[in-house]
Design an enzyme around this catalytic site. Structure first.
Site, PDB file in Angstrom:
ATOM      1  N   HIS A  76       0.976  -1.266   0.017  1.00 18.21           N
ATOM      2  CA  HIS A  76       0.099   0.074  -0.177  1.00 18.21           C
ATOM      3  C   HIS A  76       1.024   1.307  -0.020  1.00 18.21           C
ATOM      4  CE1 HIS A  76      -4.200   1.993   1.330  1.00 18.21           C
ATOM      5  NE2 HIS A  76      -3.313   3.080   1.077  1.00 18.21           N
ATOM      6  N   ASN A 133      -5.412   6.196  -6.762  1.00 14.32           N
ATOM      7  CA  ASN A 133      -5.826   7.437  -6.554  1.00 14.32           C
ATOM      8  C   ASN A 133      -4.811   8.553  -7.096  1.00 14.32           C
ATOM      9  OD1 ASN A 133      -4.273   6.930  -4.312  1.00 14.32           O
ATOM     10  ND2 ASN A 133      -5.084   8.548  -3.244  1.00 14.32           N
ATOM     11  N   HIS A 183       3.124  14.061   1.243  1.00 13.24           N
ATOM     12  CA  HIS A 183       2.902  15.510   1.096  1.00 13.24           C
ATOM     13  C   HIS A 183       4.012  16.422   1.396  1.00 13.24           C
ATOM     14  CE1 HIS A 183      -1.219  14.197   0.322  1.00 13.24           C
ATOM     15  NE2 HIS A 183      -1.232  13.301   1.497  1.00 13.24           N
ATOM     16  N   ARG A 195       2.620   8.773  -6.281  1.00 15.46           N
ATOM     17  CA  ARG A 195       2.421   9.979  -7.084  1.00 15.46           C
ATOM     18  C   ARG A 195       2.988  10.104  -8.486  1.00 15.46           C
ATOM     19  NH1 ARG A 195      -1.023  10.614  -3.114  1.00 15.46           N
ATOM     20  NH2 ARG A 195      -0.466  11.384  -0.945  1.00 15.46           N
ATOM     21  N   GLU A 213      -6.930   0.759  -3.458  1.00 10.34           N
ATOM     22  CA  GLU A 213      -7.872   0.874  -2.300  1.00 10.34           C
ATOM     23  C   GLU A 213      -9.134   1.630  -2.994  1.00 10.34           C
ATOM     24  OE1 GLU A 213      -7.275   3.834   0.875  1.00 10.34           O
ATOM     25  OE2 GLU A 213      -5.073   4.361  -0.352  1.00 10.34           O
ATOM     26  N   ASP A 253       0.982   2.519   3.693  1.00 12.79           N
ATOM     27  CA  ASP A 253       0.005   3.869   3.037  1.00 12.79           C
ATOM     28  C   ASP A 253       1.078   5.037   2.960  1.00 12.79           C
ATOM     29  OD1 ASP A 253      -2.205   5.083   2.250  1.00 12.79           O
ATOM     30  OD2 ASP A 253      -3.017   5.299   4.057  1.00 12.79           O
TER      31      ASP A 253
HETATM   32  O1  DOR Z   1      -4.216   9.962   4.690  1.00  9.96           O
HETATM   33  C1  DOR Z   1      -4.493   9.260   3.472  1.00  9.96           C
HETATM   34  N1  DOR Z   1      -3.605   9.577   2.665  1.00  9.96           N
HETATM   35  N2  DOR Z   1      -5.298   8.370   3.487  1.00  9.96           N
HETATM   36  C2  DOR Z   1      -5.798   8.125   2.322  1.00  9.96           C
HETATM   37  O2  DOR Z   1      -6.538   7.160   2.417  1.00  9.96           O
HETATM   38  C3  DOR Z   1      -5.221   8.514   0.815  1.00  9.96           C
HETATM   39  C4  DOR Z   1      -3.854   9.094   1.498  1.00  9.96           C
HETATM   40  C5  DOR Z   1      -3.243   9.836   0.009  1.00  9.96           C
HETATM   41  O3  DOR Z   1      -3.292   9.606  -0.997  1.00  9.96           O
HETATM   42  O4  DOR Z   1      -2.658  11.085   0.421  1.00  9.96           O
HETATM   43 ZN    ZN Z   2      -6.731   4.661   2.335  1.00 15.16          ZN
HETATM   44 ZN    ZN Z   3      -3.779   4.721   0.695  1.00 18.51          ZN
END
Ligand code: DOR
Ligand code: ZN
Ligand code: ZN
Length: 433
Positions: free
Chosen positions: A58, A92, A290, A62, A143, A286
């Protein structure tokens, strides 16, 4: 290769269980574990421990128009320097991975720059082309956002039910971001944790299981509490390093560095999630980079997410050194189980196994942001104990050694639906079987 039987031997390395052995590697596979075979390169690993490379199922790498946050090169440098040799990227992205063509582009982008093995998941929305994504080699679906998050539109339960039917027919895995939200935006970390509450995460898990009448294979991502882990039933369960190691009390209320979905919880919940350790299938980061600038906005505006691909295994290795978890459970949750869940061949210590390894010293260090490789440039784990790998082998070749990276081709792990051929023209991204 100059007539050597092997490409590489890791000499006198401590293998899980404590035995000292020489690991001979050839053609990306383990050839022999025991006494050494003649090899082009020999590395003295005395006093160090080798484990299979981590498979972080996970991550958000980017790239594209979000390359200022991270790209495949910086993200996978970060992975490899943290002992992770395969990453599974989430859909995403901008644009999101919703059809075969976008997936194909993503595989090509990763293939050009990735220092680690890589796989790409397919996105799910009412208009996503699930068949096309599966044919194009998506490793899994999701996800799937059962609640909106940074760059992720949520899918209603009604639409999710239909998607799960389709994913079940394909024989694929659905990975779920399970949350329910009581209003946004949130004002501070405590408020964030209340608006995406402990009980609503459990409810979300139960609802998703409830609509899965098709019996699709489910995997719940980043469960933030022991209650949610328990509620997952026979689905597989993933937790993150941030929910294992961080809690609300460790941040000032307005610190956006702790803003993540699902949210960080109180220290009491954090302790409880460790009691579910044996039930937890997978630890995945995860990794959601950023920049400091983006995180420097007001709490309401700052994006959610924590970078963590580089610190995940090192934090857990420190727990092993402290005797809090055993090494076997670390390997299970960061390497074997993700492989089995996703259908990636395991890296391991038997002849024929995939030769992805990380070699760890005895010495424990403290995490410092300036030593990490993500473009995010910050970490909430600053000052935490960690054991970083000194040598990392990807596909049987040294990819990283004492802070130096050695470029090389990394493999693409396509899903079982992949019909072949299309990604090959770029050279670097041939699917593993
Ligand atoms: O905190 C998060 N950031 N949760 C997510 O599900 C997406 C992720 C992101 O892509 O920044
Ligand atoms: Zn998530
Ligand atoms: Zn995620």
């Amino acid at each position: 290769m100059g007539g050597f039987a092997c490409d590489l031997v890791l000499r006198s390395v401590s293998i899980p269980g404590g035995r000292i052995a020489d690991i001979s590697i050839s053609g990306g596979r383990v050839k022999h574990v025991g006494s050494p075979l003649p090899a082009e390169i020999e590395l003295d690993c005395r006093g160090k421990t080798v484990i299979p490379g981590g498979v972080d199922m996970h991550v958000h790498m980017r790239g594209g128009i979000q390359a200022h946050k991270e790209d495949w090169k910086s993200g996978t440098m970060s992975a490899v320097a943290g002992g992770v040799t395969v990453v599974v990227d989430q859909p995403n992205t901008v644009p999101p991975i919703m059809n075969e063509e976008i997936l194909r582009q993503r595989v090509i982008e990763a293939g050009k720059y990735s220092l680690a093995g890589y796989a790409i998941n397919g996105g799910v929305s009412p208009s996503a082309d699930l068949n096309g994504l599966w044919r194009g080699g998506a490793l899994a679906f999701g996800e799937i956002f059962a609640a909106p998050s940074s760059y992720g539109d949520s899918v209603s339960l009604k639409d999710l039910k239909v998607a799960l039917e389709r994913i079940q027919e394909l024989g694929a895995l659905a990975t779920i971001h399970a949350e329910k939200i009581a209003g946004e935006p949130s004002e501070n970390l405590e408020d964030h944790s209340q608006k995406r509450s402990v009980s609503s995460e459990i409810e979300a898990v139960m609802e998703v299981r409830g609509i899965n009448t098709a019996g699709c294979r489910l995997h719940f991502c980043h469960m933030s509490t022991a209650g949610a882990v328990e509620a997952a039933g026979d689905a597989t369960v993933e937790v993150t390093p941030h929910h294992l190691f961080l809690s609300l009390e460790r941040f000032s209320p307005g610190d956006t560095g702790g803003k993540v979905n699902p949210p960080l919880r109180y220290e009491s919940e954090r302790r409880k999630i460790w009691t579910a350790w044996d039930r937890i299938d997978v630890v995945a980061s995860d990794h959601a980079p950023h920049t400091l600038q983006e995180k420097g906005q007001s709490f309401q505006k700052a994006p959610s997410g924590i970078p963590g691909v580089e610190t995940m295994v090192p934090l857990l290795m420190a727990e092993v050194r402290k005797g809090r978890i055993d090494l076997v459970s670390l390997i299970e949750k960061t390497s074997y189980r993700p492989c089995d869940i996703l259908g990636i061949p395991r890296a391991g210590l038997s002849p024929g196994d995939r030769a992805d390894f990380a070699v760890y010293p005895e010495t424990m260090t403290k995490i410092a942001p300036e030593l990490l490789h993500s473009k995010a440039g910050w970490t909430p784990f600053e000052g935490y104990d960690a054991v970083f790998p000194e040598i990392v082998v990807v596909d049987g070749r040294i990819r990283y050694r004492e802070d130096e990276f050695f470029p090389g081709v990394s493999g693409w792990y396509g899903g079982r639906g992949y019909i072949g051929g299309r990604h090959k023209k770029n050279g670097a991204d041939t699917a593993h079987s």
